[in-house]
Design an enzyme around this catalytic site. Structure first.
Site, PDB file in Angstrom:
ATOM      1  N   HIS A 158       0.873  -1.287  -0.344  1.00  0.00           N
ATOM      2  CA  HIS A 158      -0.176   0.273   0.103  1.00  0.00           C
ATOM      3  C   HIS A 158       1.201   1.337  -0.184  1.00  0.00           C
ATOM      4  O   HIS A 158       0.212   2.433   0.025  1.00  0.00           O
ATOM      5  CB  HIS A 158      -0.618   0.341   1.536  1.00  0.00           C
ATOM      6  CG  HIS A 158      -2.381   0.636   0.816  1.00  0.00           C
ATOM      7  ND1 HIS A 158      -2.431   1.658   2.012  1.00  0.00           N
ATOM      8  CD2 HIS A 158      -2.877   0.812   0.708  1.00  0.00           C
ATOM      9  CE1 HIS A 158      -3.166   2.540   1.625  1.00  0.00           C
ATOM     10  NE2 HIS A 158      -4.071   1.836   0.536  1.00  0.00           N
ATOM     11  N   LYS A 215       3.206   4.405  -0.881  1.00  0.00           N
ATOM     12  CA  LYS A 215       3.063   5.545  -1.740  1.00  0.00           C
ATOM     13  C   LYS A 215       5.118   6.426  -1.696  1.00  0.00           C
ATOM     14  O   LYS A 215       4.903   6.800  -0.990  1.00  0.00           O
ATOM     15  CB  LYS A 215       1.878   6.922  -1.531  1.00  0.00           C
ATOM     16  CG  LYS A 215       0.867   5.855  -2.262  1.00  0.00           C
ATOM     17  CD  LYS A 215       0.305   5.367  -0.962  1.00  0.00           C
ATOM     18  CE  LYS A 215      -1.246   4.844  -1.420  1.00  0.00           C
ATOM     19  NZ  LYS A 215      -1.917   4.438  -0.350  1.00  0.00           N
ATOM     20  N   ASP A 252      17.286  11.388  -7.024  1.00  0.00           N
ATOM     21  CA  ASP A 252      18.076  11.747  -6.544  1.00  0.00           C
ATOM     22  C   ASP A 252      18.990  11.647  -5.434  1.00  0.00           C
ATOM     23  O   ASP A 252      19.498  12.401  -4.527  1.00  0.00           O
ATOM     24  CB  ASP A 252      18.782  12.725  -6.987  1.00  0.00           C
ATOM     25  CG  ASP A 252      18.903  13.147  -8.927  1.00  0.00           C
ATOM     26  OD1 ASP A 252      18.680  12.004  -9.456  1.00  0.00           O
ATOM     27  OD2 ASP A 252      18.859  13.760  -8.958  1.00  0.00           O
ATOM     28  N   HIS A 258      -9.425  10.994   1.232  1.00  0.00           N
ATOM     29  CA  HIS A 258      -8.452  10.153   0.847  1.00  0.00           C
ATOM     30  C   HIS A 258      -6.990  10.497   2.375  1.00  0.00           C
ATOM     31  O   HIS A 258      -6.411   9.685   1.861  1.00  0.00           O
ATOM     32  CB  HIS A 258      -8.122   9.299  -0.176  1.00  0.00           C
ATOM     33  CG  HIS A 258      -7.489   8.141  -0.304  1.00  0.00           C
ATOM     34  ND1 HIS A 258      -6.468   7.810  -0.881  1.00  0.00           N
ATOM     35  CD2 HIS A 258      -7.727   7.449  -0.037  1.00  0.00           C
ATOM     36  CE1 HIS A 258      -5.907   6.835  -0.623  1.00  0.00           C
ATOM     37  NE2 HIS A 258      -6.979   6.267  -0.349  1.00  0.00           N
ATOM     38  N   LYS A 295      -4.354  11.026   4.599  1.00  0.00           N
ATOM     39  CA  LYS A 295      -4.889   9.803   6.183  1.00  0.00           C
ATOM     40  C   LYS A 295      -3.297  10.734   6.954  1.00  0.00           C
ATOM     41  O   LYS A 295      -1.957  11.528   6.049  1.00  0.00           O
ATOM     42  CB  LYS A 295      -3.795   8.813   6.139  1.00  0.00           C
ATOM     43  CG  LYS A 295      -4.479   8.394   5.227  1.00  0.00           C
ATOM     44  CD  LYS A 295      -3.846   7.861   3.907  1.00  0.00           C
ATOM     45  CE  LYS A 295      -4.485   6.425   2.880  1.00  0.00           C
ATOM     46  NZ  LYS A 295      -6.052   6.112   2.986  1.00  0.00           N
ATOM     47  N   ASP A 351      -0.864  19.868  18.337  1.00  0.00           N
ATOM     48  CA  ASP A 351      -0.895  20.621  18.650  1.00  0.00           C
ATOM     49  C   ASP A 351       0.079  21.862  18.046  1.00  0.00           C
ATOM     50  O   ASP A 351       0.890  22.612  18.688  1.00  0.00           O
ATOM     51  CB  ASP A 351      -0.004  20.553  20.268  1.00  0.00           C
ATOM     52  CG  ASP A 351      -0.238  19.814  21.210  1.00  0.00           C
ATOM     53  OD1 ASP A 351      -1.266  19.509  21.732  1.00  0.00           O
ATOM     54  OD2 ASP A 351       0.215  19.791  21.840  1.00  0.00           O
TER      55      ASP A 351
END
Length: 479
Positions: free
Chosen positions: A220, A222, A227, A397, A399, A404
């Site tokens: 899952h 991403k 470089d 979508h 997350k 604080d």
């Protein structure tokens, strides 16, 4: 007649064996154990079959051997990837959160990073393409879902241009999430351009249970690293926000941040581990290279990965540590909310100790079961003082967790059992007033397009719906 009795005895023996396996599995949480007992007792035949395939995050023995070899390699230059806590930059009350991450990435926080928040999903892709066009040495990309839509094609073409210039490009995609790309002409075109391609977690029947993995395991993650110095992290797949495979819930509302600095080495390490296990090429020297020069950035960050072979409950531990560090406010957005017991208890405890605790969820979810389980928790959360908002501007979508206005977690992990215990996930935790403020402002935009859930309305829900939703919470760990 005797063969019927023999078959019945065999089924009973298997049933008892599977029930014993559930009781003997020390890695299984108590709520997951209760859920599987409910399924196995209520639906014996179906339950046995489902448990054998989906009951545990089992991996092929060969995969485990390769992973153990890769993960046991020492990090050659840990100083290139850490130093935030030793410098005194991170306040004491946030140190336990970074220590939790250090138990997963081996190096804790990296200092001197510069971070920026993309304006939206399309802008994030444009920024990536710009960095790809400037790349001189390596581009590493890992996506769960990569579609052949506008944004998907933009990234394909940018990678092909980079490969033509002599840049080494490596791509990892999940076998299930990116199946349309893998079957397309774009995949073949990337291969012809000299791009190294890896399909992650390919299902295989094998010749024995020891040679195959659980069929619904997902990579899952991403991850984008350019470089060895620039990295991207967030919730966004390589796709248009219109997300044409599920247009009924569009637009997909995602978040993506660009980081430049030593934390890129840490994200590189997550990618390198995946690559070594599944492609067989050792990239550890890249991950351990010292960062060239000093950046003026004030962002301390830690990148880490979790998965089915991580310490059990490690992703949940990170979420709980974040909640426990909050003193004034914690704001959370997640599309899939199926918390385990410790995460649910920590959310309620946060609100009870007078920390403003805000949970933002999508009003319409592409998973009916997840939506029902989420709503089943509303009454307890609201009674404890948690404020719940339902977002109406598409499928939220993103997350995000902001504590604080200073400490932030972004990445691929949802607050559901798949992310907490099963999927391969990646996240970045960072401490920065400015960058956390940017994410917190984005959360306010989500809230402005949301409706606050009213406790009295929740209490008025029909009894049959409450029974249905609460029944689903019993088997929530199965999903």
């Amino acid at each position: 007649m005797w063969h019927h009795l023999l078959a019945l005895a065999l089924v009973l023996a298997v049933h008892v064996a599977v029930l014993c396996r559930v009781l003997l599995n020390d890695d299984m949480s108590s709520d997951a154990r209760a859920a599987w007992f409910f399924v196995l007792i209520g639906f014996p035949i179906i339950g046995i079959v489902v448990y054998l395939f989906l009951g545990e995050p089992w991996m092929a023995r060969s995969f485990r051997r390769r992973a153990a070899t890769v993960w046991e390699q020492p990090i050659a230059n840990i100083s290139a990837m850490s130093g935030g806590m030793s410098s005194g930059l991170i306040p004491d009350r946030y140190r336990p959160v970074f220590e939790t991450c250090a138990s997963l990435n081996g190096c804790g926080a990296a200092i001197g990073n510069v971070a920026s928040l993309a304006a939206d999903s399309d802008a994030a892709i444009r920024d990536m393409v710009h960095d790809f066009d400037l790349a001189r040495e390596t581009i590493h990309v890992s996506f769960y879902i990569w579609l052949t839509d506008n944004n998907g094609r933009l990234v394909v073409e940018a990678l092909r241009r980079a490969a033509a210039r002599g840049v080494t490009c490596r791509v990892v995609v999940d076998a299930f999430g990116s199946r349309d790309l893998i079957r397309s002409a774009y995949w073949a075109a990337m291969k012809q351009s000299g791009i190294k391609l890896c399909v992650s977690l390919v299902s295989s029947l094998g010749v024995s249970l020891a040679s195959i993995s659980r069929p619904d395991l997902r990579n899952h993650r991403k991850i984008v690293v350019v470089d060895n110095s620039v990295t991207y992290c967030g919730s966004q797949n390589c796709a248009d926000p219109e997300f044409r495979i599920k247009p009924r819930f569009a637009p997909w509302i995602d978040i993506m941040l660009r980081f430049e600095g030593p934390v890129a080495r840490q994200n590189q390490l997550v990618f390198a581990n995946d690559w070594a296990v599944e492609y067989g090429e050792d990239l550890s020297s890249l991950a351990s290279e010292p960062f060239p020069g000093e950046l003026e950035g004030d962002c301390a960050a830690a990148a880490f990965g979790t998965g089915p072979m991580s310490p059990k409950g490690s992703m949940s531990d990170v979420f709980v540590s974040l909640l426990q560090s909050a003193q004034q406010e914690v704001v959370i957005s997640t599309p899939y909310f199926v918390p385990d017991l410790q995460l649910l208890a920590s959310l309620m405890a946060s609100a009870r100790r007078k920390v403003t605790t805000i949970l933002i969820l999508p009003a319409r979810n592409d998973s009916h079961v997840v939506s029902a389980i989420s709503k089943a928790h509303y009454a307890r959360l609201l009674a404890s003082g948690v404020k719940i908002y339902e977002y109406h501007g598409g499928l939220l979508h993103a997350k995000t967790v902001v504590v604080d206005g200073q400490l932030t977690l972004v990445g691929s992990a949802n607050m559901d059992f798949r992310s907490l215990y099963l999927n391969f996930e990646n996240n970045i935790l960072f401490y920065s007033d400015k960058n956390s403020g940017d994410v917190r402002a984005r959360q306010d935009i989500y809230i402005s397009s949301s409706t606050q859930v009213d406790e009295q309305d929740v209490k008025k829900r029909p009894r049959l719906r409450r029974i249905y939703d609460n029944l689903l919470t019993i088997v929530g760990p199965v999903f």
